[in-house]
Scaffold this motif. Sequence first.
Motif, PDB file in Angstrom:
ATOM      1  N   ALA A 151      40.325  46.792  29.081  1.00  0.00           N
ATOM      2  CA  ALA A 151      40.417  47.558  27.832  1.00  0.00           C
ATOM      3  C   ALA A 151      40.959  48.956  28.099  1.00  0.00           C
ATOM      4  O   ALA A 151      41.722  49.506  27.297  1.00  0.00           O
ATOM      5  CB  ALA A 151      39.043  47.643  27.166  1.00  0.00           C
ATOM      6  N   ASN A 152      40.587  49.534  29.245  1.00  0.00           N
ATOM      7  CA  ASN A 152      41.087  50.869  29.603  1.00  0.00           C
ATOM      8  C   ASN A 152      42.491  50.830  30.188  1.00  0.00           C
ATOM      9  O   ASN A 152      43.138  51.876  30.309  1.00  0.00           O
ATOM     10  CB  ASN A 152      40.147  51.524  30.620  1.00  0.00           C
ATOM     11  N   GLY A 153      42.966  49.636  30.557  1.00  0.00           N
ATOM     12  CA  GLY A 153      44.236  49.544  31.280  1.00  0.00           C
ATOM     13  C   GLY A 153      45.359  48.878  30.535  1.00  0.00           C
ATOM     14  O   GLY A 153      46.325  48.407  31.149  1.00  0.00           O
ATOM     15  N   GLY A 154      45.268  48.753  29.210  1.00  0.00           N
ATOM     16  CA  GLY A 154      46.379  48.188  28.451  1.00  0.00           C
ATOM     17  C   GLY A 154      46.257  46.720  28.136  1.00  0.00           C
ATOM     18  O   GLY A 154      47.179  46.117  27.591  1.00  0.00           O
ATOM     19  N   GLY A 155      45.101  46.114  28.468  1.00  0.00           N
ATOM     20  CA  GLY A 155      44.899  44.714  28.141  1.00  0.00           C
ATOM     21  C   GLY A 155      45.158  43.793  29.315  1.00  0.00           C
ATOM     22  O   GLY A 155      45.786  44.162  30.306  1.00  0.00           O
ATOM     23  N   GLY A 156      44.654  42.566  29.197  1.00  0.00           N
ATOM     24  CA  GLY A 156      44.842  41.584  30.258  1.00  0.00           C
ATOM     25  C   GLY A 156      44.000  40.360  29.998  1.00  0.00           C
ATOM     26  O   GLY A 156      43.357  40.228  28.954  1.00  0.00           O
ATOM     27  N   VAL A 157      43.996  39.440  30.946  1.00  0.00           N
ATOM     28  CA  VAL A 157      43.242  38.208  30.793  1.00  0.00           C
ATOM     29  C   VAL A 157      42.486  37.909  32.083  1.00  0.00           C
ATOM     30  O   VAL A 157      43.004  38.079  33.194  1.00  0.00           O
ATOM     31  CB  VAL A 157      44.173  37.029  30.419  1.00  0.00           C
ATOM     32  N   ILE A 158      41.237  37.504  31.928  1.00  0.00           N
ATOM     33  CA  ILE A 158      40.406  37.048  33.036  1.00  0.00           C
ATOM     34  C   ILE A 158      40.321  35.533  32.936  1.00  0.00           C
ATOM     35  O   ILE A 158      39.934  34.996  31.888  1.00  0.00           O
ATOM     36  CB  ILE A 158      38.994  37.663  32.960  1.00  0.00           C
ATOM     37  N   VAL A 159      40.691  34.831  34.005  1.00  0.00           N
ATOM     38  CA  VAL A 159      40.644  33.377  34.023  1.00  0.00           C
ATOM     39  C   VAL A 159      39.523  32.956  34.957  1.00  0.00           C
ATOM     40  O   VAL A 159      39.522  33.314  36.138  1.00  0.00           O
ATOM     41  CB  VAL A 159      41.986  32.776  34.484  1.00  0.00           C
ATOM     42  N   VAL A 160      38.567  32.219  34.418  1.00  0.00           N
ATOM     43  CA  VAL A 160      37.394  31.807  35.182  1.00  0.00           C
ATOM     44  C   VAL A 160      37.495  30.315  35.475  1.00  0.00           C
ATOM     45  O   VAL A 160      37.596  29.502  34.554  1.00  0.00           O
ATOM     46  CB  VAL A 160      36.102  32.115  34.400  1.00  0.00           C
ATOM     47  N   GLY A 161      37.489  29.981  36.773  1.00  0.00           N
ATOM     48  CA  GLY A 161      37.616  28.591  37.172  1.00  0.00           C
ATOM     49  C   GLY A 161      38.833  28.329  38.034  1.00  0.00           C
ATOM     50  O   GLY A 161      39.147  27.188  38.344  1.00  0.00           O
TER      51      GLY A 161
END
Length: 605
Positions: free
Chosen positions: A56-66
């Motif tokens: 949220a502080n870095g411009g957005g992104g995605v965490i993929v779990v698995g």
Amino acid sequence: MVNDLKSALAALEAHQPGSLLGLREKQWLDAKAAAYQLDADPRAPEELAKDVAAFANGGGGVIVVGIATRMEGDEEVLDHIRGLAPDAVNVDQVRKVIRARITPAPRGVRIGWSGDGEERVLFIDVPPQPAATLFVVAAPTGKPGAQRTDTVAVPVRDGDQTHWLPRAEIAALLSAGVRASGMPTAEALADLVRQAVSESGPGGGLRVGQGLPDREREMQEAYRQLARAELGEPAGEAWAHGSTALQDLHHERDSEPGWVLCLVAGRPPVVVATPVWQAIVEAGRNAPGHDPLAAVGYPVPPERTDGSWMVGADERSVDLDGGSWGAGRLACSGRGVWRWEPLPRFSLAQGRSAENWTSGQSPALRLRAVVNLPWADPGTLEISRLRRQQLEQQLPYSALAGAVTTLSRRRGAELLAAEWSRGRFSNTARSVSYTCTVSAPDGAPALRAAATLALPTTTDSTVVACADVMIENPAAWARALDIDWGTQLGFDEVQALLLGAWETAAELLPDVVGDPAALRWAAPPTTELRMTCEQPAENNVLPALDELVDLEPLGASTDGGRSKMAVTITTAPTMGRGERQSLMRQALVHMAQQFGYVDAEVELL
């Protein structure tokens, strides 16, 4: 090919998590081999909050779990899918941790599953957040019990790593805030800490409307009107999107969805259940500029509403308006999939593809349906050999072929539109082109039907499907029919031909790319219905349409004869035949009236 956040999210939404393998963790991508153990490990909620707040502080992104990683040098590369069992993650618990431990709660965070079976993974999509907003968490303890309520820590994403903002930089930010506010240092620090992590709980002691002083009273009044709904407490400060005021609300109970309070000028206040709000945001996520609400707009109350109203989590549809896409409806299918479609409307706006595939042709009369399909990420689409073969088998039995055949049968001849060949335009992995020609006894082309679809060559373009019926030469057609009377088309025949062309372009041709219902819109889809005379007379002047078409049902024209008329319909491509016929008749009347046939009425067609 997956090479950025947008394409990674598209692959996950298409249930193709394997497309991410080989990518390196980076500013917008983080991979976890196993689920966060939120109940078993006291450090897990702190780790989850830190990871989400950092994006949220870095411009957005995605965490993929698995997905497990391997080391290559000093970088982590997504190596293989470990997968997660459906019961390995409590999604509601993940949402609660994010809301409770990050201040303010990031907006629009989306949690979803991708893939199935042993290749099922979870992804947490953190979209870009409003500028000048800092997301903080309590300093981690790694011990059981409540988080520290008197501390502030700021996680940030730097390349493929997440780390804590140094105390010196936090001090500099606090000092800047103190200087801007003019408050004494001790009071400023105390106030900032109270705002960041309050002893009063996840809502931070916030008031409804806090953050929008000009709208606070209005928002509180709307909240009171809806108090019967037990909306919960603010999940962060209220925020503005243009002239619209919004407030995220949450429940303390894990099983209860949150709400979004939405105040649009000139409309009753509405509160929308978080799952439905997320579906609204998702519907417009692929719009140019990546501002979903600016594209799809906001919920529109039903006509019966005379005060505040609610859109609960069990709603199956909601009307939207006020965005660049115009009026539309978001509806949930029986499989739980939300999809936005435009509400029908008409115009005379001509698209860029209106006259595609006409070069080198000059039929006496062309009746055309052009369907513009602005799907998101069209560069990932491809026309397979199998689907091309299926199309070749279906074209002789299509609505377009049936309309052409009926046209001759009504004149006592059996001229079947059964022989379809490839051409006159290119056939590649990204285009199809087929024609059917009815010829006179001397071989002169008399009547021709054509079906064409082209995928765009750039990622921000539109897929175009087109179906034509062309009277190449009225005299040759008369010879083919073996009749002595005229070949002028009745307006009922024009309607039948346009209906068959539209149905073929909208329903049959798009199937060559797979399942169109699974694709998301990047703009509203449109259909253009066109009637054009293209073969000049001996004086090099194009004849008027009424020489080849009986326009009497439209009444008298105030503008004289025209060689071309067209209308554009903004609507969903797929629909029942009866609905399509009714909509086409309305569109043709709109077209006729705009072109001077002011007495045209649907009942007269």
